[in-house]
Design a protein around this motif. Structure first.
Motif, short mmCIF file in Angstrom:
data_model
loop_
_atom_site.label_atom_id
_atom_site.label_comp_id
_atom_site.label_asym_id
_atom_site.label_seq_id
_atom_site.Cartn_x
_atom_site.Cartn_y
_atom_site.Cartn_z
N ILE A 147 1.09 -1.13 0.01
CA ILE A 147 -0.14 -0.04 -0.04
C ILE A 147 0.84 1.13 -0.07
O ILE A 147 0.76 2.26 -0.77
CB ILE A 147 -1.00 0.01 1.18
CG1 ILE A 147 -2.02 -1.10 1.11
CG2 ILE A 147 -1.54 1.12 1.57
CD1 ILE A 147 -3.04 -0.68 0.06
N ARG A 148 1.98 1.27 0.91
CA ARG A 148 2.91 2.40 0.63
C ARG A 148 3.44 2.80 -0.65
O ARG A 148 3.39 3.85 -1.18
CB ARG A 148 4.13 2.19 1.84
CG ARG A 148 4.73 3.33 2.02
CD ARG A 148 5.42 3.45 3.29
NE ARG A 148 6.53 4.69 3.51
CZ ARG A 148 7.71 4.54 3.34
NH1 ARG A 148 8.28 3.19 2.97
NH2 ARG A 148 8.55 5.33 3.20
N GLN A 149 3.68 1.51 -1.26
CA GLN A 149 4.37 2.01 -2.83
C GLN A 149 3.29 2.54 -3.57
O GLN A 149 3.45 3.38 -4.40
CB GLN A 149 4.93 0.49 -3.12
CG GLN A 149 6.06 0.02 -2.62
CD GLN A 149 6.57 -1.50 -3.27
OE1 GLN A 149 6.03 -1.83 -4.35
NE2 GLN A 149 7.48 -1.99 -2.75
N ALA A 150 2.15 1.99 -3.34
CA ALA A 150 0.90 2.25 -4.24
C ALA A 150 0.61 3.87 -3.81
O ALA A 150 0.43 4.78 -4.87
CB ALA A 150 -0.32 1.75 -3.95
N GLU A 151 0.75 4.08 -2.75
CA GLU A 151 0.36 5.76 -2.16
C GLU A 151 1.24 6.45 -2.90
O GLU A 151 1.16 7.51 -3.34
CB GLU A 151 0.46 5.75 -0.62
CG GLU A 151 -0.97 5.17 -0.20
CD GLU A 151 -0.97 5.24 1.42
OE1 GLU A 151 -2.05 5.21 1.89
OE2 GLU A 151 -0.02 5.09 2.06
N ILE A 152 2.78 6.35 -2.41
CA ILE A 152 3.87 6.93 -3.10
C ILE A 152 3.60 6.88 -4.68
O ILE A 152 3.52 8.26 -5.45
CB ILE A 152 5.08 6.45 -2.94
CG1 ILE A 152 5.22 6.51 -1.27
CG2 ILE A 152 6.33 6.96 -3.83
CD1 ILE A 152 6.42 5.77 -0.70
N LEU A 153 3.30 6.04 -5.58
CA LEU A 153 3.27 6.03 -7.03
C LEU A 153 2.14 6.94 -7.38
O LEU A 153 2.25 7.71 -8.14
CB LEU A 153 3.03 4.70 -7.35
CG LEU A 153 2.99 4.45 -8.93
CD1 LEU A 153 4.29 4.96 -9.68
CD2 LEU A 153 2.39 3.15 -9.45
N GLU A 154 0.88 6.75 -6.50
CA GLU A 154 -0.31 7.54 -6.97
C GLU A 154 0.07 9.19 -6.85
O GLU A 154 -0.58 10.01 -7.44
CB GLU A 154 -1.45 7.18 -5.95
CG GLU A 154 -2.68 7.51 -6.32
CD GLU A 154 -3.53 6.83 -7.56
OE1 GLU A 154 -2.64 6.10 -8.26
OE2 GLU A 154 -4.53 7.15 -7.84
N GLY A 155 1.00 9.14 -5.34
CA GLY A 155 1.12 10.81 -5.31
C GLY A 155 2.09 11.53 -6.64
O GLY A 155 2.36 12.72 -6.61
N VAL A 156 2.77 10.81 -7.25
CA VAL A 156 3.73 11.30 -8.29
C VAL A 156 3.65 10.84 -9.69
O VAL A 156 3.90 11.62 -10.49
CB VAL A 156 5.37 10.90 -8.18
CG1 VAL A 156 5.75 11.33 -6.73
CG2 VAL A 156 5.52 9.51 -8.08
N MET A 157 2.34 9.99 -9.79
CA MET A 157 2.13 9.69 -11.26
C MET A 157 0.87 9.36 -11.62
O MET A 157 0.17 9.02 -10.69
CB MET A 157 3.09 8.49 -11.60
CG MET A 157 4.41 8.79 -11.86
SD MET A 157 5.24 7.58 -12.78
CE MET A 157 6.86 7.89 -13.00
N ASP A 158 0.37 9.44 -12.61
CA ASP A 158 -1.18 9.29 -13.21
C ASP A 158 -1.20 8.10 -13.61
O ASP A 158 -1.14 7.61 -14.93
CB ASP A 158 -1.38 10.35 -14.17
CG ASP A 158 -2.66 11.12 -13.84
OD1 ASP A 158 -3.28 10.63 -12.92
OD2 ASP A 158 -2.74 12.33 -14.38
N ILE A 159 -1.55 6.90 -13.00
CA ILE A 159 -1.43 5.64 -13.38
C ILE A 159 -2.90 5.50 -14.14
O ILE A 159 -4.07 5.68 -13.38
CB ILE A 159 -1.54 4.50 -12.16
CG1 ILE A 159 -0.16 4.79 -11.90
CG2 ILE A 159 -1.84 3.02 -12.91
CD1 ILE A 159 0.95 4.20 -12.86
N ASP A 160 -3.24 4.96 -15.60
CA ASP A 160 -4.64 5.25 -15.96
C ASP A 160 -5.29 3.64 -16.06
O ASP A 160 -6.47 3.89 -16.03
CB ASP A 160 -4.61 5.72 -17.23
CG ASP A 160 -3.42 5.65 -18.07
OD1 ASP A 160 -2.83 6.48 -18.69
OD2 ASP A 160 -2.73 4.55 -18.35
N LEU A 161 -4.39 2.69 -15.68
CA LEU A 161 -5.02 1.31 -15.70
C LEU A 161 -4.30 0.35 -14.88
O LEU A 161 -3.13 0.42 -15.05
CB LEU A 161 -5.39 0.85 -17.27
CG LEU A 161 -6.02 -0.62 -17.22
CD1 LEU A 161 -7.49 -0.26 -17.00
CD2 LEU A 161 -6.16 -0.84 -18.72
#
Ligand SMILES: Nc1ncnc2c1ncn2[C@@H]1O[C@H](COP(=O)(O)OP(=O)(O)O)[C@@H](O)[C@H]1O
Length: 288
Positions: A147-161
């Motif tokens: 979850i921490r990796q997902a939160e960090i990624l969500e904070g810096v990039m726009d994952i669309d799928l």
């Protein structure tokens, strides 16, 4: 220090809200944002691959052995975007002379996850190298896994799928143990022959082995973490730490669940259909 590592610091440093992280990331991570081909913080809708597949920013989730690498690799070639597998980045680091490699081997060969900091440093470096080469878009495989990796990624990039590959549990262990790689050409093969009876209305599942050509036969290697004991631990870790990542993306409406119906010949066209991508093989045969 890489931009993503700075974002982690901001995140882990206490008191930094997600909003702050996004702001910090958009200011501090121009490299990351450029590598992704977007302005950090801009919330775009889902980018369909269409004519310009080069901008997709997709993630593959799924248990060890499900085939993330196979399908992410095929899509990456089809859409012309880089396939970035954090497992490969870890294995490259393991094979290097880096003082970190001994410590990494200890973790990976016991089926555990390496720390979020290490993995984000490796990924950040890879994205920055890609940016220097002018890469646009990506298909991430094996990240995020917590979850921490997902939160960090969500904070810096726009994952669309986020594509969540699923395969019957009985097949996963056999598929991992059967994996082989040619040490010379790098080709991936699988010696497992999977034939699972249909039960409770589920159809029979047959996945034939994917055998190497004669010239590779004597050069096959097996991953050190593909032993029965370690694979069982990796599956346990997946259920404990990685499954919540599925819920994270499901709650954001980004998760596409895809149940693999069998081997590559059956699954690949169905996956393309689910992704709304024209099957190049059908196109060729229609044109013939
Ligand atoms: N995002 C990640 N976070 C932590 N560790 C990771 C991550 N990605 C890869 N690793 C490490 O590399 C190993 C191999 O990863 P991978 O090739 O993706 O394996 P799998 O077949 O289990 O999906 C993992 O067991 C883990 O130790």
């Amino acid at each position: 220090m890489s931009a993503m590592s700075r974002a982690i610091r901001a995140f882990g440093g206490g008191g930094a809200s997600r909003r702050n992280l996004s702001v910090a990331a958009s200011k501090e991570a121009p490299a990351l944002a450029a590598a992704a081909g977007l302005v950090a913080g801009r919330k775009a809708g889902r980018r369909d691959p269409g004519e310009d597949g080069s901008r997709v920013q997709w993630v593959f989730l799924g248990c060890p052995g499900v085939g993330k690498g196979t399908y992410a690799g095929r899509l990456s070639r089809l859409l012309g975007v880089p396939h970035i597998a954090t497992g490969d980045l870890v294995r490259d680091a393991l094979a290097s002379q880096d003082p970190l490699s001994k410590q990494l081997a200890e973790i990976v060969n016991h089926g555990k996850l390496v720390s979020d900091e290490i993995i984000i440093n490796l990924l950040s470096k890879r994205l920055e190298e890609g940016e220097e080469k002018g890469e646009l878009g990506f298909i991430l495989d094996g990240f995020p896994r917590t979850i921490r990796q997902a939160e960090i990624l969500e904070g810096v990039m726009d994952i669309d799928l986020v594509i969540n590959l699923k395969l019957r549990e009985e097949a996963l262990l056999a598929k991992c143990i059967g994996r082989r790689k040619c040490s010379q050409c790098g080709g991936n093969f699988n010696v497992a022959s999977i034939d699972i009876e249909g039960e409770n209305g589920a159809p029979r599942m047959y996945m034939p082995p994917l055998l190497p050509p004669p010239q590779c036969e004597s050069k096959l290697i097996t991953r050190a973490d593909d032993t029965e004991e370690v694979v069982k631990e990796r599956l346990r870790v997946y259920h404990d730490l990685c499954e919540p990542v599925e819920d994270f993306y499901r709650a954001r409406g980004k998760l596409l669940e895809f149940n693999l119906p069998g081997g590559i010949p059956e699954s690949w066209p169905k996956l393309l259909q689910a992704l709304n991508i024209e099957d190049p093989d059908n196109k060729r045969s229609a044109a013939a």
